[in-house]
Structures are given as structure tokens and as C-alpha cells.
Design an enzyme around this catalytic site. Structure first.
Site, PDB file in Angstrom:
ATOM      1  N   ASN A 101      30.114  47.803  38.654  1.00 55.50           N
ATOM      2  CA  ASN A 101      28.949  47.407  37.857  1.00 55.50           C
ATOM      3  C   ASN A 101      27.874  46.655  38.651  1.00 55.50           C
ATOM      4  O   ASN A 101      26.800  46.386  38.126  1.00 55.50           O
ATOM      5  CB  ASN A 101      29.376  46.571  36.631  1.00 55.50           C
ATOM      6  CG  ASN A 101      30.327  47.351  35.742  1.00 55.50           C
ATOM      7  OD1 ASN A 101      30.006  48.456  35.338  1.00 55.50           O
ATOM      8  ND2 ASN A 101      31.499  46.801  35.455  1.00 55.50           N
TER       9      ASN A 101
ATOM     10  N   ARG B  78      21.375  44.805  34.568  1.00 57.56           N
ATOM     11  CA  ARG B  78      22.605  44.379  33.914  1.00 57.56           C
ATOM     12  C   ARG B  78      22.517  42.894  33.541  1.00 57.56           C
ATOM     13  O   ARG B  78      22.400  42.034  34.413  1.00 57.56           O
ATOM     14  CB  ARG B  78      23.761  44.563  34.897  1.00 57.56           C
ATOM     15  CG  ARG B  78      25.075  44.038  34.409  1.00 57.56           C
ATOM     16  CD  ARG B  78      26.098  43.984  35.536  1.00 57.56           C
ATOM     17  NE  ARG B  78      27.379  43.540  35.026  1.00 57.56           N
ATOM     18  CZ  ARG B  78      28.372  43.120  35.762  1.00 57.56           C
ATOM     19  NH1 ARG B  78      28.251  43.077  37.082  1.00 57.56           N
ATOM     20  NH2 ARG B  78      29.500  42.736  35.218  1.00 57.56           N
TER      21      ARG B  78
ATOM     22  N   ASN C 153      32.298  40.846  46.840  1.00 58.25           N
ATOM     23  CA  ASN C 153      32.185  40.581  45.410  1.00 58.25           C
ATOM     24  C   ASN C 153      32.903  41.735  44.713  1.00 58.25           C
ATOM     25  O   ASN C 153      32.350  42.833  44.571  1.00 58.25           O
ATOM     26  CB  ASN C 153      30.726  40.501  44.966  1.00 58.25           C
ATOM     27  CG  ASN C 153      30.608  40.127  43.488  1.00 58.25           C
ATOM     28  OD1 ASN C 153      31.599  40.133  42.754  1.00 58.25           O
ATOM     29  ND2 ASN C 153      29.397  39.800  43.053  1.00 58.25           N
TER      30      ASN C 153
ATOM     31  N   ALA D   5      34.741  42.602  38.377  1.00 55.89           N
ATOM     32  CA  ALA D   5      35.850  42.320  37.465  1.00 55.89           C
ATOM     33  C   ALA D   5      37.219  42.573  38.092  1.00 55.89           C
ATOM     34  O   ALA D   5      38.221  42.030  37.615  1.00 55.89           O
ATOM     35  CB  ALA D   5      35.695  43.150  36.194  1.00 55.89           C
TER      36      ALA D   5
ATOM     37  N   HIS E 173      39.583  39.698  38.878  1.00 61.81           N
ATOM     38  CA  HIS E 173      40.467  39.063  37.886  1.00 61.81           C
ATOM     39  C   HIS E 173      41.660  39.938  37.522  1.00 61.81           C
ATOM     40  O   HIS E 173      42.474  39.543  36.694  1.00 61.81           O
ATOM     41  CB  HIS E 173      39.660  38.755  36.619  1.00 61.81           C
ATOM     42  CG  HIS E 173      38.286  38.234  36.895  1.00 61.81           C
ATOM     43  ND1 HIS E 173      38.051  37.071  37.580  1.00 61.81           N
ATOM     44  CD2 HIS E 173      37.043  38.722  36.606  1.00 61.81           C
ATOM     45  CE1 HIS E 173      36.754  36.870  37.701  1.00 61.81           C
ATOM     46  NE2 HIS E 173      36.116  37.869  37.120  1.00 61.81           N
TER      47      HIS E 173
ATOM     48  N   ASP F 148      45.952  42.400  47.921  1.00 63.99           N
ATOM     49  CA  ASP F 148      46.878  42.809  48.988  1.00 63.99           C
ATOM     50  C   ASP F 148      46.116  43.410  50.171  1.00 63.99           C
ATOM     51  O   ASP F 148      46.475  43.173  51.330  1.00 63.99           O
ATOM     52  CB  ASP F 148      47.884  43.851  48.468  1.00 63.99           C
ATOM     53  CG  ASP F 148      49.034  43.217  47.688  1.00 63.99           C
ATOM     54  OD1 ASP F 148      49.163  41.976  47.689  1.00 63.99           O
ATOM     55  OD2 ASP F 148      49.807  43.979  47.076  1.00 63.99           O
TER      56      ASP F 148
ATOM     57  N   GLU G  23      34.773  35.422  49.503  1.00 64.52           N
ATOM     58  CA  GLU G  23      34.580  35.936  48.135  1.00 64.52           C
ATOM     59  C   GLU G  23      33.264  35.375  47.582  1.00 64.52           C
ATOM     60  O   GLU G  23      33.006  34.181  47.717  1.00 64.52           O
ATOM     61  CB  GLU G  23      35.752  35.436  47.268  1.00 64.52           C
ATOM     62  CG  GLU G  23      35.652  35.797  45.809  1.00 64.52           C
ATOM     63  CD  GLU G  23      36.746  35.106  44.978  1.00 64.52           C
ATOM     64  OE1 GLU G  23      37.186  33.990  45.337  1.00 64.52           O
ATOM     65  OE2 GLU G  23      37.132  35.689  43.961  1.00 64.52           O
TER      66      GLU G  23
ATOM     67  N   HIS H 276      30.658  35.379  44.069  1.00 67.19           N
ATOM     68  CA  HIS H 276      30.288  35.740  42.702  1.00 67.19           C
ATOM     69  C   HIS H 276      28.894  35.197  42.432  1.00 67.19           C
ATOM     70  O   HIS H 276      28.610  34.040  42.735  1.00 67.19           O
ATOM     71  CB  HIS H 276      31.279  35.168  41.683  1.00 67.19           C
ATOM     72  CG  HIS H 276      32.647  35.718  41.886  1.00 67.19           C
ATOM     73  ND1 HIS H 276      32.953  37.025  41.575  1.00 67.19           N
ATOM     74  CD2 HIS H 276      33.753  35.181  42.436  1.00 67.19           C
ATOM     75  CE1 HIS H 276      34.206  37.254  41.911  1.00 67.19           C
ATOM     76  NE2 HIS H 276      34.709  36.156  42.442  1.00 67.19           N
ATOM     77  N   ILE H 277      28.074  36.041  41.844  1.00 71.65           N
ATOM     78  CA  ILE H 277      26.695  35.649  41.544  1.00 71.65           C
ATOM     79  C   ILE H 277      26.694  34.578  40.462  1.00 71.65           C
ATOM     80  O   ILE H 277      26.002  33.571  40.560  1.00 71.65           O
ATOM     81  CB  ILE H 277      25.901  36.896  41.091  1.00 71.65           C
ATOM     82  CG1 ILE H 277      25.862  37.922  42.230  1.00 71.65           C
ATOM     83  CG2 ILE H 277      24.493  36.523  40.637  1.00 71.65           C
ATOM     84  CD1 ILE H 277      25.511  39.329  41.782  1.00 71.65           C
ATOM     85  N   SER H 278      27.474  34.814  39.424  1.00 72.14           N
ATOM     86  CA  SER H 278      27.568  33.837  38.323  1.00 72.14           C
ATOM     87  C   SER H 278      28.678  32.832  38.630  1.00 72.14           C
ATOM     88  O   SER H 278      29.515  33.055  39.511  1.00 72.14           O
ATOM     89  CB  SER H 278      27.886  34.573  37.017  1.00 72.14           C
ATOM     90  OG  SER H 278      29.175  35.176  37.094  1.00 72.14           O
TER      91      SER H 278
ATOM     92  N   ARG I 132      32.558  30.507  32.698  1.00 70.03           N
ATOM     93  CA  ARG I 132      32.446  31.624  31.751  1.00 70.03           C
ATOM     94  C   ARG I 132      33.764  31.814  30.982  1.00 70.03           C
ATOM     95  O   ARG I 132      34.477  30.850  30.735  1.00 70.03           O
ATOM     96  CB  ARG I 132      32.004  32.877  32.522  1.00 70.03           C
ATOM     97  CG  ARG I 132      30.617  32.691  33.188  1.00 70.03           C
ATOM     98  CD  ARG I 132      30.167  33.922  33.925  1.00 70.03           C
ATOM     99  NE  ARG I 132      29.995  35.053  33.027  1.00 70.03           N
ATOM    100  CZ  ARG I 132      29.853  36.317  33.439  1.00 70.03           C
ATOM    101  NH1 ARG I 132      29.865  36.579  34.732  1.00 70.03           N
ATOM    102  NH2 ARG I 132      29.701  37.287  32.569  1.00 70.03           N
TER     103      ARG I 132
ATOM    104  N   ARG J  33      37.915  35.059  33.372  1.00 68.64           N
ATOM    105  CA  ARG J  33      37.226  35.092  34.670  1.00 68.64           C
ATOM    106  C   ARG J  33      37.670  33.943  35.573  1.00 68.64           C
ATOM    107  O   ARG J  33      37.225  33.831  36.714  1.00 68.64           O
ATOM    108  CB  ARG J  33      35.713  35.037  34.483  1.00 68.64           C
ATOM    109  CG  ARG J  33      35.141  36.272  33.841  1.00 68.64           C
ATOM    110  CD  ARG J  33      33.632  36.243  33.832  1.00 68.64           C
ATOM    111  NE  ARG J  33      33.132  37.023  32.722  1.00 68.64           N
ATOM    112  CZ  ARG J  33      32.963  38.349  32.739  1.00 68.64           C
ATOM    113  NH1 ARG J  33      33.223  39.037  33.809  1.00 68.64           N
ATOM    114  NH2 ARG J  33      32.526  38.975  31.667  1.00 68.64           N
TER     115      ARG J  33
HETATM  116  C1  DQA Z   1      30.901  38.741  39.096  1.00 68.59           C
HETATM  117  C2  DQA Z   1      31.726  37.975  38.055  1.00 68.59           C
HETATM  118  C3  DQA Z   1      32.791  38.860  37.458  1.00 68.59           C
HETATM  119  O1  DQA Z   1      33.535  38.141  36.489  1.00 68.59           O
HETATM  120  C4  DQA Z   1      32.138  40.047  36.751  1.00 68.59           C
HETATM  121  O2  DQA Z   1      33.122  40.905  36.244  1.00 68.59           O
HETATM  122  C5  DQA Z   1      31.201  40.774  37.655  1.00 68.59           C
HETATM  123  C6  DQA Z   1      30.297  40.005  38.500  1.00 68.59           C
HETATM  124  C7  DQA Z   1      29.732  37.902  39.637  1.00 68.59           C
HETATM  125  O3  DQA Z   1      29.205  38.277  40.677  1.00 68.59           O
HETATM  126  O4  DQA Z   1      29.349  36.903  39.037  1.00 68.59           O
HETATM  127  O5  DQA Z   1      31.124  41.997  37.627  1.00 68.59           O
HETATM  128  O6  DQA Z   1      31.734  39.081  40.181  1.00 68.59           O
END
Ligand code: DQA
Length: 146
Positions: A11, A18, A72, A75, A78, A85, A96, A98-100, A105, A109
Site C-alpha cells: 500500500n 492514501r 518500511n 502492515a 505487524h 526471519d 525500520e 514508519h511514516i506514522s 495508533r 500496530r
Molecule cells: C506504516 C504503518 C503500518 O501500520 C501501516 O500498515 C502502513 C504504513 C507507516 O509507514 O506508518 O502501511 O508502515
């Protein structure tokens, strides 16, 4: 030259349209072009897939080819023991991103199967998280000029 892979999971190809109140208005392509300008001395290898096995295959292909990986996993973060692995298996340092702020949240997550296999995690700093992760690799891997 440093070779850094920027790997995006499901996504994240839809960034820009989005849920912009969560992920902002910038498209992934536009942001990756900005990163290339910001880090001209780093060879950035950008990959996005919505498919878990393709992400794993790409991570395997990074073995011996990349100095670091910015991941990144969307989802899959999670849910995917298989991606966790792969991160463990390849012997390439991973940060790692994550934008948010995933900790602010939904409960589901708050678990990352990947985090413990990584050098570290950046979450909640918007798209800038990718640049900060690259900067980490530059600082960690490029010897200071004397
Ligand atoms: C994400 C956070 C994930 O929980 C979510 O499923 C995403 C984007 C983020 O970049 O904040 O697809 O990885």
C-alpha cells in the site's frame, strides 16, 4: 559508494492519495527523487511490492550487495514472521521506518515482528524517517575525512 536499499511494502505505492491525514500528500516517487538529490553520494536502490514473498526475495538479493536497508514493511510489520526471519538471515543492517507513529495508533500496530531484528526503528516522523535512516547509515558506515 554506499549502496542503500529503500524497501517499501504493501500500500505504500499509494502514498499521496492514501489517507493523507495520516501519510501526507507526497507520492513515493516524488519523495524518492528528493532523496536522490539529498544524498548524491549514496546509490539508492528503491523497491516496492505489495507481495510478501517478493519483499523476501528482494531482501535476499540484498545479501552482499547492499551496505544497509531502510525497510518500511507496511502492515507486514505487524504480521510477518517470514519478513522478520529474512531480516535476521541476510546479515545486512536494517533500519525500520514508519511514516506514522505506530505506537499512537491501533493496538494491532504496536507489535512489530521486525523491530528486534533491526539496528533501530524510526516511527512517526513522516517521510523524513527515510532520510534520517539513510543519514544513520552514512554516519555509521562512511569513515570521517581526516
Ligand atoms: C506504516 C504503518 C503500518 O501500520 C501501516 O500498515 C502502513 C504504513 C507507516 O509507514 O506508518 O502501511 O508502515
Amino acid at each position: 559508494m554506499l549502496h542503500i536499499a529503500i524497501v517499501n511494502g504493501p500500500n505504500l505505492n499509494l502514498l499521496g492519495t492514501r489517507e493523507p491525514h495520516i501519510y501526507g500528500h507526497q507520492t513515493l516517487d516524488h519523495y524518492l527523487k528528493q532523496l536522490a538529490v539529498r544524498f548524491p553520494f549514496v546509490h539508492l536502490h528503491c523497491y516496492q511490492s505489495n507481495i510478501e514473498g517478493e519483499l523476501i526475495n528482494y531482501l535476499h538479493n540484498c545479501m552482499g550487495m547492499m551496505n544497509g536497508i531502510v525497510l518500511n514493511a507496511g502492515a507486514y510489520t505487524h504480521t510477518s514472521i517470514a519478513i522478520a526471519d529474512a531480516v535476521s538471515a541476510i546479515g545486512v543492517p536494517v533500519v525500520e521506518v514508519h511514516i506514522s507513529n505506530v505506537l499512537a495508533r491501533e493496538e494491532y500496530r504496536k507489535t512489530s515482528f521486525i523491530a528486534s531484528k533491526c539496528k533501530g526503528s524510526i516511527s512517526g516522523l513522516g517521510m523524513d524517517g527515510y532520510a534520517l535512516a539513510i543519514q544513520y547509515f552514512v554516519d555509521a558506515l562512511v569513515p570521517p575525512a581526516v
